[in-house]
Design a protein around this motif. Structure first.
Motif, short mmCIF file in Angstrom:
data_model
loop_
_atom_site.label_atom_id
_atom_site.label_comp_id
_atom_site.label_asym_id
_atom_site.label_seq_id
_atom_site.Cartn_x
_atom_site.Cartn_y
_atom_site.Cartn_z
N UNK A 21 -7.87 -0.88 21.02
CA UNK A 21 -8.35 0.33 20.95
C UNK A 21 -9.31 0.81 21.85
N UNK A 22 -8.98 0.52 23.25
CA UNK A 22 -9.99 0.81 24.31
C UNK A 22 -9.75 2.39 24.80
N UNK A 23 -10.74 2.88 25.45
CA UNK A 23 -10.55 3.94 25.98
C UNK A 23 -9.70 4.16 26.97
N UNK A 61 0.55 6.29 36.29
CA UNK A 61 0.11 5.61 34.65
C UNK A 61 0.37 6.57 33.74
N UNK A 62 0.19 7.90 34.05
CA UNK A 62 0.82 9.02 32.87
C UNK A 62 2.22 8.93 32.59
N UNK A 102 -4.64 14.77 33.18
CA UNK A 102 -6.10 15.13 33.69
C UNK A 102 -6.69 13.72 34.21
N UNK A 103 -7.13 13.74 35.60
CA UNK A 103 -7.39 12.42 36.03
C UNK A 103 -8.78 11.96 35.56
N UNK A 104 -9.66 13.00 35.31
CA UNK A 104 -10.90 12.70 34.61
C UNK A 104 -11.17 12.06 33.38
N UNK A 105 -9.75 12.07 32.82
CA UNK A 105 -9.65 11.37 31.42
C UNK A 105 -9.63 9.99 31.83
N UNK A 106 -8.83 9.47 33.05
CA UNK A 106 -8.78 8.37 33.30
C UNK A 106 -9.79 7.35 33.96
N UNK A 114 -16.48 9.18 27.20
CA UNK A 114 -15.26 8.77 26.77
C UNK A 114 -14.73 9.43 25.49
N UNK A 115 -13.48 10.23 25.67
CA UNK A 115 -13.10 10.94 24.42
C UNK A 115 -11.70 10.61 23.99
#
Length: 272
Positions: A21-23, A61-62, A102-106, A114-115
């Motif tokens: 359950x990681x971000x 990775x996406x 969205x690269x910022x999410x990674x 982290x969301x």
């Protein structure tokens, strides 16, 4: 059902993080570590990825994450949208594609909470958890009560999320300020007696963290531990938390921990 070994290292990275359950943030760094520990072609040098390197890997990775979602092996939750990992609801469709593109999410950053969270269906846990996080044969290994006090401290340090060896919450004692350079090295030799064998055997990786505002780190090889930890700058009283030297279990070390010493979690504050 495919075997664990049939998954690519990118798939294994995402599935491991989903089972924990990681971000989503930090997943690219985890992929780099996975490549390096596996000795794979294209693995990064013994350090973290730069932010530029992380962003360059996001499309790869996406695509892998999208495929795992489509196969029912991975779910993605957006806590900003009031969807928690404990819910049956998950992100899909155009929202999923936008999140993964969205690269910022990674990329982890203290400036961006982290969301986006990864999780895995129960069937994934049941089928592959023991392959992703195996338990090593503990034949010939010492029992927990046969380890020295300092060995126990080092192992618990590697198992903890913070895992700092130096600093106010570190498990190693810094050399007294009055020692000269030679005696500082002698002091560190005594400190490292409980750590160096685990590093030499590939069970623990030691990292230097220069900046708590990023996930940057450099791996310290066992032959450099003595000189690195004797650096007076590591033992300054005015360092921010998170700056210094820490340690983590490698996958091999984690397997040994789970096989021989996992019961130590119940006694991790009892070192006598």
């Amino acid at each position: 059902m495919p075997s664990w070994e049939s998954f690519t290292l990118a798939e294994q990275t995402l599935l491991r993080r989903a089972m924990s359950d990681s971000w989503l943030a930090g997943t690219v760094q985890a992929y780099g570590v996975n490549l390096r520990w596996a000795g794979a072609d294209g693995a990064p040098p013994p350090r973290s990825y730069t932010e530029y390197e992380q962003r360059a890997l996001v499309p790869l990775l996406a695509a892998v994450a999208t495929d795992l979602v489509d196969r029912g092996l991975l779910t993605i939750h957006d806590s900003a949208g009031a969807v928690s990992s404990g819910s049956d609801a998950s992100v899909g469709g155009s929202r999923l594609r936008a999140i993964l593109a969205t690269a910022d999410n990674w990329v982890w950053s203290p400036r961006r909470p982290s969301e986006i969270q990864l999780s895995a269906p129960r069937t994934v846990h049941e089928r592959w958890f023991d392959d992703a996080y195996p338990t090593a044969d503990n034949t010939g290994l010492p029992r927990w009560d046969e380890l020295s006090l300092n060995q126990r401290r080092v192992l618990v340090c590697a198992a903890e999320a913070s895992g700092m060896l130096t600093g106010p919450f570190g498990v190693l004692d810094g050399p007294p300020a009055e020692l000269d350079a030679r005696r500082r090295l002698d002091w560190m030799d005594r400190q490292l007696a409980s750590l160096a064998p685990f590093v030499r055997d590939g069970l623990i990786e030691v990292r230097r963290y220069p900046d708590p505002s990023s996930d940057e780190f450099a791996v310290i090889a066992v032959g450099r531990l003595r000189d690195t930890l004797a650096d007076p700058a590591l033992w300054s009283d005015d360092l921010d938390w998170g700056i210094g030297v820490g340690c983590v279990f490698t996958y091999a070390g984690l397997a040994v921990w789970r096989g021989a010493w996992s019961s130590a979690w119940n006694a991790r504050l009892t070192f006598e």
